[in-house]
Scaffold this motif. Structure first.
Motif, PDB file in Angstrom:
ATOM      1  N   HIS A   1       1.065  -1.141   0.086  1.00 63.06           N
ATOM      2  CA  HIS A   1       0.011  -0.055  -0.060  1.00 63.06           C
ATOM      3  C   HIS A   1       0.771   1.318  -0.111  1.00 63.06           C
ATOM      4  N   LEU A   2       1.962   1.388  -0.677  1.00 63.01           N
ATOM      5  CA  LEU A   2       2.723   2.359  -0.990  1.00 63.01           C
ATOM      6  C   LEU A   2       1.851   3.408  -1.734  1.00 63.01           C
ATOM      7  N   ASP A   3       1.763   4.895  -1.170  1.00 62.03           N
ATOM      8  CA  ASP A   3       1.039   5.885  -1.493  1.00 62.03           C
ATOM      9  C   ASP A   3       2.022   6.988  -2.019  1.00 62.03           C
ATOM     10  N   GLY A   4       1.930   7.078  -3.371  1.00 63.29           N
ATOM     11  CA  GLY A   4       2.703   8.217  -4.053  1.00 63.29           C
ATOM     12  C   GLY A   4       2.424   8.166  -5.648  1.00 63.29           C
ATOM     13  N   ILE A   5       3.315   8.735  -6.305  1.00 68.27           N
ATOM     14  CA  ILE A   5       3.321   8.700  -7.787  1.00 68.27           C
ATOM     15  C   ILE A   5       4.364   7.890  -8.355  1.00 68.27           C
ATOM     16  N   VAL A   6       3.736   6.820  -9.007  1.00 72.63           N
ATOM     17  CA  VAL A   6       4.530   5.924  -9.632  1.00 72.63           C
ATOM     18  C   VAL A   6       5.199   6.215 -11.055  1.00 72.63           C
ATOM     19  N   TYR A   7       6.490   6.194 -11.297  1.00 71.39           N
ATOM     20  CA  TYR A   7       7.104   6.499 -12.637  1.00 71.39           C
ATOM     21  C   TYR A   7       8.153   5.362 -12.897  1.00 71.39           C
ATOM     22  N   PHE A   8       8.049   5.041 -14.124  1.00 71.25           N
ATOM     23  CA  PHE A   8       8.838   3.828 -14.814  1.00 71.25           C
ATOM     24  C   PHE A   8      10.190   4.747 -15.128  1.00 71.25           C
ATOM     25  N   ALA A   9      11.010   4.771 -14.691  1.00 68.84           N
ATOM     26  CA  ALA A   9      12.519   5.314 -15.110  1.00 68.84           C
ATOM     27  C   ALA A   9      13.244   4.189 -15.992  1.00 68.84           C
ATOM     28  N   ASP A  10      13.641   3.701 -16.788  1.00 65.92           N
ATOM     29  CA  ASP A  10      14.432   2.861 -17.365  1.00 65.92           C
ATOM     30  C   ASP A  10      15.844   3.722 -17.084  1.00 65.92           C
ATOM     31  N   GLU A  11      16.904   2.641 -16.811  1.00 66.92           N
ATOM     32  CA  GLU A  11      18.087   3.243 -16.444  1.00 66.92           C
ATOM     33  C   GLU A  11      18.914   3.914 -17.539  1.00 66.92           C
ATOM     34  N   HIS A  12      18.730   3.556 -18.794  1.00 70.37           N
ATOM     35  CA  HIS A  12      19.485   4.221 -19.801  1.00 70.37           C
ATOM     36  C   HIS A  12      19.123   5.292 -20.303  1.00 70.37           C
ATOM     37  N   ASN A  13      17.886   5.731 -19.943  1.00 69.44           N
ATOM     38  CA  ASN A  13      17.491   7.388 -20.141  1.00 69.44           C
ATOM     39  C   ASN A  13      18.155   8.261 -19.426  1.00 69.44           C
ATOM     40  N   ILE A  14      18.054   9.481 -19.844  1.00 66.98           N
ATOM     41  CA  ILE A  14      18.416  10.700 -19.257  1.00 66.98           C
ATOM     42  C   ILE A  14      17.064  11.694 -18.600  1.00 66.98           C
ATOM     43  N   TYR A  15      17.236  12.320 -17.392  1.00 68.14           N
ATOM     44  CA  TYR A  15      16.133  12.595 -16.937  1.00 68.14           C
ATOM     45  C   TYR A  15      16.327  13.969 -16.521  1.00 68.14           C
ATOM     46  N   SER A  16      15.339  15.097 -16.509  1.00 72.27           N
ATOM     47  CA  SER A  16      15.413  16.408 -15.738  1.00 72.27           C
ATOM     48  C   SER A  16      14.792  16.406 -14.384  1.00 72.27           C
ATOM     49  N   ILE A  17      15.494  17.099 -13.616  1.00 74.19           N
ATOM     50  CA  ILE A  17      15.231  17.327 -12.172  1.00 74.19           C
ATOM     51  C   ILE A  17      13.879  17.853 -12.083  1.00 74.19           C
ATOM     52  N   ASP A  18      13.656  18.869 -12.898  1.00 69.32           N
ATOM     53  CA  ASP A  18      12.241  19.441 -13.044  1.00 69.32           C
ATOM     54  C   ASP A  18      11.200  18.327 -13.401  1.00 69.32           C
ATOM     55  N   LEU A  19      11.435  17.392 -14.136  1.00 73.40           N
ATOM     56  CA  LEU A  19      10.314  16.361 -14.547  1.00 73.40           C
ATOM     57  C   LEU A  19       9.857  15.554 -13.300  1.00 73.40           C
ATOM     58  N   PHE A  20      10.705  15.354 -12.292  1.00 68.13           N
ATOM     59  CA  PHE A  20      10.326  14.949 -11.117  1.00 68.13           C
ATOM     60  C   PHE A  20       9.438  15.556 -10.190  1.00 68.13           C
ATOM     61  N   GLU A  21       9.809  16.938 -10.015  1.00 72.90           N
ATOM     62  CA  GLU A  21       9.134  17.850  -9.245  1.00 72.90           C
ATOM     63  C   GLU A  21       7.854  18.132  -9.803  1.00 72.90           C
ATOM     64  N   GLN A  22       7.506  18.075 -11.136  1.00 73.80           N
ATOM     65  CA  GLN A  22       6.409  18.490 -11.841  1.00 73.80           C
ATOM     66  C   GLN A  22       5.436  17.158 -11.336  1.00 73.80           C
ATOM     67  N   MET A  23       5.882  16.043 -11.301  1.00 72.79           N
ATOM     68  CA  MET A  23       5.158  14.688 -11.161  1.00 72.79           C
ATOM     69  C   MET A  23       4.389  15.075  -9.745  1.00 72.79           C
ATOM     70  N   ARG A  24       4.895  15.586  -8.841  1.00 73.48           N
ATOM     71  CA  ARG A  24       4.203  15.776  -7.695  1.00 73.48           C
ATOM     72  C   ARG A  24       2.847  16.512  -7.740  1.00 73.48           C
ATOM     73  N   HIS A  25       2.522  17.088  -8.914  1.00 70.27           N
ATOM     74  CA  HIS A  25       1.305  17.752  -9.142  1.00 70.27           C
ATOM     75  C   HIS A  25       0.324  16.860  -9.384  1.00 70.27           C
ATOM     76  N   ILE A  26       0.466  15.607 -10.102  1.00 72.90           N
ATOM     77  CA  ILE A  26      -0.554  14.588 -10.475  1.00 72.90           C
ATOM     78  C   ILE A  26      -1.292  14.091  -9.621  1.00 72.90           C
ATOM     79  N   ARG A  27      -2.566  14.316  -9.853  1.00 74.96           N
ATOM     80  CA  ARG A  27      -3.622  13.816  -8.860  1.00 74.96           C
ATOM     81  C   ARG A  27      -3.699  12.369  -9.243  1.00 74.96           C
ATOM     82  N   GLN A  28      -4.064  11.971 -10.542  1.00 76.34           N
ATOM     83  CA  GLN A  28      -4.503  10.639 -11.182  1.00 76.34           C
ATOM     84  C   GLN A  28      -3.556  10.033 -12.056  1.00 76.34           C
ATOM     85  N   PHE A  29      -3.467  10.753 -13.351  1.00 75.60           N
ATOM     86  CA  PHE A  29      -2.724  10.275 -14.280  1.00 75.60           C
ATOM     87  C   PHE A  29      -1.971  11.382 -15.066  1.00 75.60           C
ATOM     88  N   GLY A  30      -0.889  11.252 -15.364  1.00 71.59           N
ATOM     89  CA  GLY A  30      -0.041  12.428 -16.050  1.00 71.59           C
ATOM     90  C   GLY A  30       0.575  11.922 -17.074  1.00 71.59           C
TER      91      GLY A  30
END
Length: 222
Positions: free
Chosen positions: A113-142
């Motif tokens: 029963h982990l309560d949070g926002i789930v994101y599939f981050a494959d290891e070979h990709n490159i990610y922006s820090i801002d992307l993760f912060e924006q995810m926190r605004h998701i209520r249902q699906f983004g």
């Protein structure tokens, strides 16, 4: 499997406590991995990125068959709260490896029963820090556009949703074959509220039938 109480893990890793910590949504980052030449490089690079994201964040890393010492060492030194899981499914098609690994993570999130926002981050990709912060605004699906290289690596293209306000009404696609896919979003192009996995009432789900990724990426989820 490496796991523990989230509050204890936050305390044990000396995460700075501030007044915003309680209000920030937990990010649950799921990463399938397997042994290959650049595995350590990819995992370390992703670990450095996740360490820069404001807590709370839980990194679920899933390996095949067993926990390797190399991956366990990278996770211990990452400075990121993590859980190290294993997928023991016998595979007939190596292309579906990551599908089954993600499903192990989904099962773990559902069971605990982990309560949070789930994101599939494959290891070979490159990610922006801002992307993760924006995810926190998701209520249902983004979902959002994802940049990709063409098959011949001659140029970059964008694929992503066409939106009307908060509603997805279409999809920008490159290539005719993708138009017949059931699920258009790239794995790195969406995130969702984890409670849909284990709390049916807010989502008006009649049963708690598990939500899992189908055996091929093109088929999406059920």
């Amino acid at each position: 499997m490496t796991e523990g109480n989230l509050d204890d893990a936050l305390t044990n890793q000396s995460v700075p406590q501030d007044i915003d910590l309680e209000s920030r949504k937990l990010l649950i980052i799921v990463t399938p991995t397997y042994a290959r030449s650049f595995q350590a490089y990819y995992l370390n690079r992703l670990a450095y990125t996740l360490k820069l994201v404001q807590p709370p964040l839980l990194w679920i890393v899933v390996e095949m068959t067993l926990q390797s010492d190399e991956t366990a060492d990278i996770l211990r030194r990452s400075g990121v709260m993590y859980r190290h899981l294993v997928c023991k499914k016998n595979l007939t098609d190596i292309k579906d490896r990551s599908v089954h690994q993600r499903n192990v993570a989904l099962s773990h999130i559902e069971t605990h029963h982990l309560d949070g926002i789930v994101y599939f981050a494959d290891e070979h990709n490159i990610y922006s820090i801002d992307l993760f912060e924006q995810m926190r605004h998701i209520r249902q699906f983004g979902t959002w556009p994802v940049a990709k290289q063409t098959s011949d690596k001659s140029r970059a293209v964008l694929e992503g949703p066409v939106c009307n306000g908060t509603q997805v009404i279409g999809w920008h696609l490159n290539g005719l074959s993708k138009r017949f896919q059931r699920f258009h979003a790239e794995m790195s192009g969406f995130a969702f509220n984890s409670t849909i996995l284990w709390d049916p009432k807010p989502w008006h789900r009649p049963t708690l039938e598990p939500i899992r990724q189908l055996d091929t990426v093109e088929d999406g989820f059920h």
